[in-house]
Design a protein around this motif. Structure first.
Motif, PDB file in Angstrom:
ATOM      1  N   ALA A 694      22.997  32.462 -17.816  1.00 32.22           N
ATOM      2  CA  ALA A 694      23.828  32.748 -18.959  1.00 32.22           C
ATOM      3  C   ALA A 694      25.162  33.568 -18.634  1.00 32.22           C
ATOM      4  CB  ALA A 694      23.667  33.305 -20.604  1.00 32.22           C
ATOM      5  N   GLY A 695      24.863  34.736 -17.740  1.00 33.31           N
ATOM      6  CA  GLY A 695      26.071  35.980 -17.389  1.00 33.31           C
ATOM      7  C   GLY A 695      26.432  36.446 -18.577  1.00 33.31           C
ATOM      8  N   GLU A 696      27.701  36.511 -18.529  1.00 35.26           N
ATOM      9  CA  GLU A 696      28.441  37.562 -19.803  1.00 35.26           C
ATOM     10  C   GLU A 696      29.005  36.729 -20.779  1.00 35.26           C
ATOM     11  OE1 GLU A 696      28.179  40.751 -19.513  1.00 35.26           O
ATOM     12  OE2 GLU A 696      27.254  40.770 -17.605  1.00 35.26           O
ATOM     13  N   LEU A 697      29.032  35.166 -20.963  1.00 35.33           N
ATOM     14  CA  LEU A 697      29.200  34.870 -21.752  1.00 35.33           C
ATOM     15  C   LEU A 697      28.895  35.363 -23.343  1.00 35.33           C
ATOM     16  CD1 LEU A 697      27.928  31.702 -20.010  1.00 35.33           C
ATOM     17  CD2 LEU A 697      30.285  31.592 -20.327  1.00 35.33           C
ATOM     18  N   HIS A 698      29.814  35.191 -23.898  1.00 34.63           N
ATOM     19  CA  HIS A 698      29.576  35.594 -25.598  1.00 34.63           C
ATOM     20  C   HIS A 698      28.786  34.385 -26.403  1.00 34.63           C
ATOM     21  CE1 HIS A 698      32.177  39.433 -24.433  1.00 34.63           C
ATOM     22  NE2 HIS A 698      32.647  38.513 -23.628  1.00 34.63           N
ATOM     23  N   GLU A 699      29.712  35.054 -27.555  1.00 32.22           N
ATOM     24  CA  GLU A 699      28.544  34.313 -28.893  1.00 32.22           C
ATOM     25  C   GLU A 699      28.787  32.549 -28.883  1.00 32.22           C
ATOM     26  OE1 GLU A 699      26.458  34.412 -33.037  1.00 32.22           O
ATOM     27  OE2 GLU A 699      27.518  35.801 -32.295  1.00 32.22           O
ATOM     28  N   ILE A 700      30.122  32.780 -28.753  1.00 34.24           N
ATOM     29  CA  ILE A 700      31.170  30.955 -28.825  1.00 34.24           C
ATOM     30  C   ILE A 700      31.277  30.954 -27.676  1.00 34.24           C
ATOM     31  CG2 ILE A 700      32.400  29.641 -30.216  1.00 34.24           C
ATOM     32  CD1 ILE A 700      30.362  30.949 -32.223  1.00 34.24           C
ATOM     33  N   VAL A 701      31.054  29.453 -27.601  1.00 31.37           N
ATOM     34  CA  VAL A 701      31.880  29.120 -25.769  1.00 31.37           C
ATOM     35  C   VAL A 701      32.248  27.783 -26.102  1.00 31.37           C
ATOM     36  CG1 VAL A 701      30.068  30.174 -24.781  1.00 31.37           C
ATOM     37  CG2 VAL A 701      29.730  28.307 -25.744  1.00 31.37           C
ATOM     38  N   ASP A 702      32.860  27.283 -25.051  1.00 29.37           N
ATOM     39  CA  ASP A 702      34.228  26.056 -24.843  1.00 29.37           C
ATOM     40  C   ASP A 702      33.357  25.663 -24.052  1.00 29.37           C
ATOM     41  OD1 ASP A 702      35.403  24.480 -25.127  1.00 29.37           O
ATOM     42  OD2 ASP A 702      36.736  24.319 -24.105  1.00 29.37           O
ATOM     43  N   VAL A 703      33.226  23.946 -23.583  1.00 27.65           N
ATOM     44  CA  VAL A 703      31.972  23.075 -23.149  1.00 27.65           C
ATOM     45  C   VAL A 703      33.001  22.208 -22.673  1.00 27.65           C
ATOM     46  CG1 VAL A 703      29.997  22.047 -22.579  1.00 27.65           C
ATOM     47  CG2 VAL A 703      29.990  23.806 -24.169  1.00 27.65           C
ATOM     48  N   LYS A 704      33.732  22.042 -20.832  1.00 32.04           N
ATOM     49  CA  LYS A 704      34.036  20.894 -20.713  1.00 32.04           C
ATOM     50  C   LYS A 704      33.929  20.292 -19.682  1.00 32.04           C
ATOM     51  CE  LYS A 704      38.240  23.714 -18.994  1.00 32.04           C
ATOM     52  NZ  LYS A 704      39.722  23.895 -19.515  1.00 32.04           N
ATOM     53  N   VAL A 705      34.193  19.200 -19.527  1.00 31.07           N
ATOM     54  CA  VAL A 705      34.062  18.942 -17.889  1.00 31.07           C
ATOM     55  C   VAL A 705      34.728  19.439 -16.710  1.00 31.07           C
ATOM     56  CG1 VAL A 705      33.904  16.698 -16.479  1.00 31.07           C
ATOM     57  CG2 VAL A 705      33.397  16.573 -18.917  1.00 31.07           C
ATOM     58  N   ALA A 706      34.113  20.006 -15.887  1.00 29.21           N
ATOM     59  CA  ALA A 706      34.550  20.494 -14.489  1.00 29.21           C
ATOM     60  C   ALA A 706      35.721  19.680 -13.885  1.00 29.21           C
ATOM     61  CB  ALA A 706      34.182  21.336 -13.874  1.00 29.21           C
ATOM     62  N   GLU A 707      36.978  20.179 -13.781  1.00 30.89           N
ATOM     63  CA  GLU A 707      37.498  19.336 -13.186  1.00 30.89           C
ATOM     64  C   GLU A 707      37.416  19.487 -11.157  1.00 30.89           C
ATOM     65  OE1 GLU A 707      41.217  20.456 -13.511  1.00 30.89           O
ATOM     66  OE2 GLU A 707      41.632  20.396 -15.879  1.00 30.89           O
ATOM     67  N   VAL A 708      37.665  18.000 -10.763  1.00 29.49           N
ATOM     68  CA  VAL A 708      37.320  17.934  -9.277  1.00 29.49           C
ATOM     69  C   VAL A 708      38.019  18.950  -8.166  1.00 29.49           C
ATOM     70  CG1 VAL A 708      36.599  16.221  -7.546  1.00 29.49           C
ATOM     71  CG2 VAL A 708      35.902  15.487  -9.089  1.00 29.49           C
ATOM     72  N   SER A 709      39.752  19.234  -8.938  1.00 26.39           N
ATOM     73  CA  SER A 709      40.016  19.836  -7.740  1.00 26.39           C
ATOM     74  C   SER A 709      40.271  21.154  -8.619  1.00 26.39           C
ATOM     75  CB  SER A 709      41.287  19.172  -8.633  1.00 26.39           C
ATOM     76  OG  SER A 709      42.073  19.649  -9.631  1.00 26.39           O
ATOM     77  N   ALA A 710      39.345  21.399  -9.034  1.00 27.74           N
ATOM     78  CA  ALA A 710      39.425  23.060  -9.108  1.00 27.74           C
ATOM     79  C   ALA A 710      37.874  23.715  -8.673  1.00 27.74           C
ATOM     80  CB  ALA A 710      39.368  23.260 -10.622  1.00 27.74           C
ATOM     81  N   ARG A 711      36.870  22.238  -8.864  1.00 26.72           N
ATOM     82  CA  ARG A 711      35.500  23.155  -8.134  1.00 26.72           C
ATOM     83  C   ARG A 711      36.228  22.446  -6.197  1.00 26.72           C
ATOM     84  NH1 ARG A 711      32.206  19.251  -8.273  1.00 26.72           N
ATOM     85  NH2 ARG A 711      32.761  17.510  -9.953  1.00 26.72           N
ATOM     86  N   ALA A 712      36.704  21.969  -5.917  1.00 30.35           N
ATOM     87  CA  ALA A 712      37.263  21.792  -4.632  1.00 30.35           C
ATOM     88  C   ALA A 712      37.684  23.146  -3.656  1.00 30.35           C
ATOM     89  CB  ALA A 712      38.002  20.603  -4.377  1.00 30.35           C
TER      90      ALA A 712
END
Length: 712
Positions: A694-712
């Motif tokens: 979980a690292g430094e994530l806070h109590e409320i988070v946003d979750v979305k599909v990762a973009e392929v270009s961003a991961r590349a």
């Protein structure tokens, strides 16, 4: 129906007549008559019998052929003849054994099951005594490591299907399968992946031959060289009953010791396999004193007690104790008596508190199996906090129970909570609170019984940290940074390096005598299986108490006698048997006429899935396969949790997230890429991530599909 109201039927077995409730299995009916029907595949805990091995063949009056006895149930007037009185049944059993042994290797002298093997025993009792087969036996590549914990010797397998049935019908993981057909059938893992699960080790224990064995125990001991000590697991709040196998003063394996109300004979892999942590290289065997920023020096016990006394006298009542919840009742009481009566130091960081009002709704864990409606009001996954409770939930679901993973609208039979306050708003006949620590209730009660002073809120001059788990807690470490001095009590140097000024050796639950209280509120005995490499905590606490004129025995039985009246109704230490019962006062009450109002801010019904773009509440849970014991057991490392974000199915659909997709979890400028795992059993509006990911994530988070270009 109660036992007294059940219809009794009369069955005659080998000319012995017995009355049993209608529908009782024939194997159990024969046992009631004092007659054995031998079995291999039959195991009542695995569900309905399958009649795979045919070892239980019997002759039933009125039936033309031999029948598999395990698949039959008692009917009125039934007349049965076993191999004791029927030549036909005896011939059938002999033929079955001969067929099983056609390709079974005669490697009993080197097989780890030798001396504890049902096939070996039944061959001696029922087998023909010699073989007619002279051709070579079939062989396979061996052993096949189906996981770092389990080895498979396929030529020994008799295809009883106990292991695959456990995987499918008890653990529900579906990872062990039988592949091919007929004589070519073999046991394998699904798609040849390692058998990964919280309960995989149980297959090594239920295997009736030496086909599935523990890699840790393999070639380590023979039955005539070992001793088995009955005890209780101290790694989670369930308190599963165990049998600890020792050889030459070292723990070699841990087996289940069936307590039908608590564990039904099952163990999680952490409780079964993590004992090698006793022999870790950084185990503390002598007192240590700080000699640098991250360095210790050894010192004698006399010098260590002198130093402890000096620090205690200097701090006086400004001493604060942080307890881990893994101590025995006696250890917590002894430490509390020394500090509270000797110094007036009443301040303590206790593991957790369970409201006494829940005692009226207590029941054995086995009651979950028969419940029709169950509410799970827990943020953490139940299997990670109290693994065997998850098996009871699965048993209830198989029996047709409705299980809700949020606050239900109406009354339920049982509630499972990880926050005691939530339980007050639900009408139920049984409530199970899931503590975060193995003996939190017992430790809290024992500390309270050790003195009569009021709890204090003081700035600590001296902080005493009891247990490695407490030493790794961020809140405790923050308190240690403010204290003038720190005394640590634990097993491993790494837990206290850079933290403690003085470290006194601690012991494992496998190395001490005492008592614990599990999540049901059941008092149980822990028995010393092996000697620790350092004195027991009670021994040196008693010596230190002498210096403060506090009378304290170094023996667990005498310490328990001193606190029993205050905490456990005066029960004697010797009366806490190997299979303990719930206290009499915890029988189930009638359901309350009206449920108390739900606490402010709590949910009163199933949570609705947030709209796309709305934040999800982060639950950073502590995985079962974590902590000091797992970290020091190499074979368990593959069980550590993957970098995954667990989402409720409704939340995932609202965001267009598929199972297995790479997602970005973000909050306040911090983001992580994780693999999405969807679950219908997770409360909507939450995302669960193992704390180590979980690292430094806070109590409320946003979750979305990762973009392929961003991961590349």
């Amino acid at each position: 129906m109660t036992a007294t109201a059940q219809e009794l039927v009369t069955v005659t077995i080998d000319e012995r007549t017995v009355q049993v409730p209608k529908g009782t299995g024939l194997v159990e009916t024969a046992q009631a008559a004092g007659i054995e029907i031998p079995v291999f595949c039959y195991e009542p805990r695995l569900g309905p019998p399958v009649g795979a091995c045919r070892m239980c063949l019997v002759e039933v009056q009125g039936m033309p052929k031999l029948q598999a006895g395990c698949t039959l149930t008692a009917q009125d007037g039934m007349v049965v003849r076993t191999a004791r009185s029927s030549e036909l049944a005896a011939e059938g059993q002999n033929s079955t054994l001969e067929f099983i042994l056609v390709n079974h290797p005669l490697d009993c002298p080197v097989c780890d099951k030798g001396g504890e093997c049902p096939l070996q025993d039944l061959t001696f009792r029922y087998g023909p005594g010699n073989t007619r087969m002279t051709f070579p036996k079939r062989t396979f590549e061996k052993p096949i490591p189906i996981s770092p914990l389990i080895a498979l010797d396929r030529e020994r397998c008799i295809l009883c299907y106990r292991c695959t049935r456990f995987s499918d019908d008890v653990a529900g993981d579906g990872q062990l399968v039988a592949i091919n057909r007929g004589a070519q059938s073999v046991i394998a893992t699904f798609e040849d992946e390692p058998y990964r699960g919280h309960f995989s080790g149980n297959v090594t224990e239920i295997c009736p031959v030496g086909a599935l064995t523990s890699t840790q125990y393999r070639f380590e001991a023979r039955p005539w060289e070992i001793q088995n000590v009955p005890s209780v697991c101290g790694l989670c709040p369930v308190g599963c009953n165990t049998s600890v196998t020792t050889r030459e003063g070292r723990v070699k394996r841990i087996l289940s010791r069936n307590h039908p109300e608590i564990d039904d004979g099952w163990l999680c892999d952490k409780g079964r396999f993590s004992y090698p942590h006793l022999y870790a290289r950084d185990r503390i065997t002598e007192p240590l004193r700080k000699a640098g920023p991250r360095r210790f020096e050894k010192l004698s016990w006399d010098d260590a007690l002198d130093e402890a006394e000096r620090l205690l006298r200097a701090a006086g009542a400004a001493t604060v104790t942080a307890l881990s919840g893994a101590e025995t009742v006696e250890q917590a009481y002894a430490l509390g008596k020394l500090l509270r009566q000797g110094l007036g130091a009443d301040a303590a960081v206790l593991p957790e508190s369970v409201p006494d009002t829940l005692d009226a709704f207590r029941a054995p864990l086995s009651a979950l199996r028969d419940a029709k409606t169950i509410a799970v009001l827990a943020d953490d996954p139940v299997v990670e906090r109290a693994p065997v409770v998850d098996l009871w939930l699965k048993a209830a679901r198989r029996a047709g129970a409705t299980i809700t993973h949020a606050r239900p609208d109406g009354p339920v039979d049982a509630v499972i909570v990880d926050d005691a306050a939530q339980a007050t708003g639900v009408e139920a006949t049984a409530v199970y609170y899931l503590p975060r620590t193995p003996n939190g209730r017992g430790v809290t009660d024992a500390w309270s019984a050790a003195g009569d002073g009021e709890p204090q809120d003081v700035k600590p001059r001296l902080l005493i940290i009891s247990g490695d788990d407490a030493a790794t807690d961020p809140g405790v470490r923050a308190m240690a940074a403010e204290a003038e001095a720190v005394i640590g009590i634990g097993m491993f140097e790494e837990s206290f390096r850079g933290l403690a000024d003085l470290v006194l050796p601690g012991t494992s639950y496998l190395e001490r005598d005492g008592t614990t209280v599990n999540l049901e509120g059941r008092l149980q005995r822990q028995r010393r299986a092996v000697l620790a490499p350092a004195p027991d905590e009670l021994a040196w606490i008693a010596k230190l108490a002498e210096r403060f004129e506090v009378a304290l025995s170094p023996h667990a039985a005498l310490v328990f006698a001193e606190l029993s009246d205050a905490c456990f109704g005066g029960i004697a230490y010797a009366e806490i048997g190997e299979h303990t019962a719930l206290p009499e006062h915890t029988t189930l009450p009638e359901p309350p006429a009206a449920a108390p109002a739900a606490p402010a801010g709590s949910s009163t019904g199933p949570a609705a899935a947030p709209k796309p773009g709305a934040g999800l509440r982060l639950v950073a849970y502590r995985p079962l396969f974590s902590g000091i014991a797992v970290e020091r057991t190499p074979e368990l490392q593959f069980q550590r949790p993957a970098a995954e974000a667990h989402l409720a199915t409704a939340d995932a659909r609202a965001r267009g997230i598929r199972n297995g997709a790479v997602v970005v979890v973000s909050s306040n400028g911090t983001s992580l890429e994780l693999t999405a795992r969807l679950s219908r059993e997770q409360p909507a509006g939450t995302v669960r991530i193992a704390a180590e990911h979980a690292g430094e994530l806070h109590e409320i988070v946003d979750v979305k599909v990762a973009e392929v270009s961003a991961r590349a």
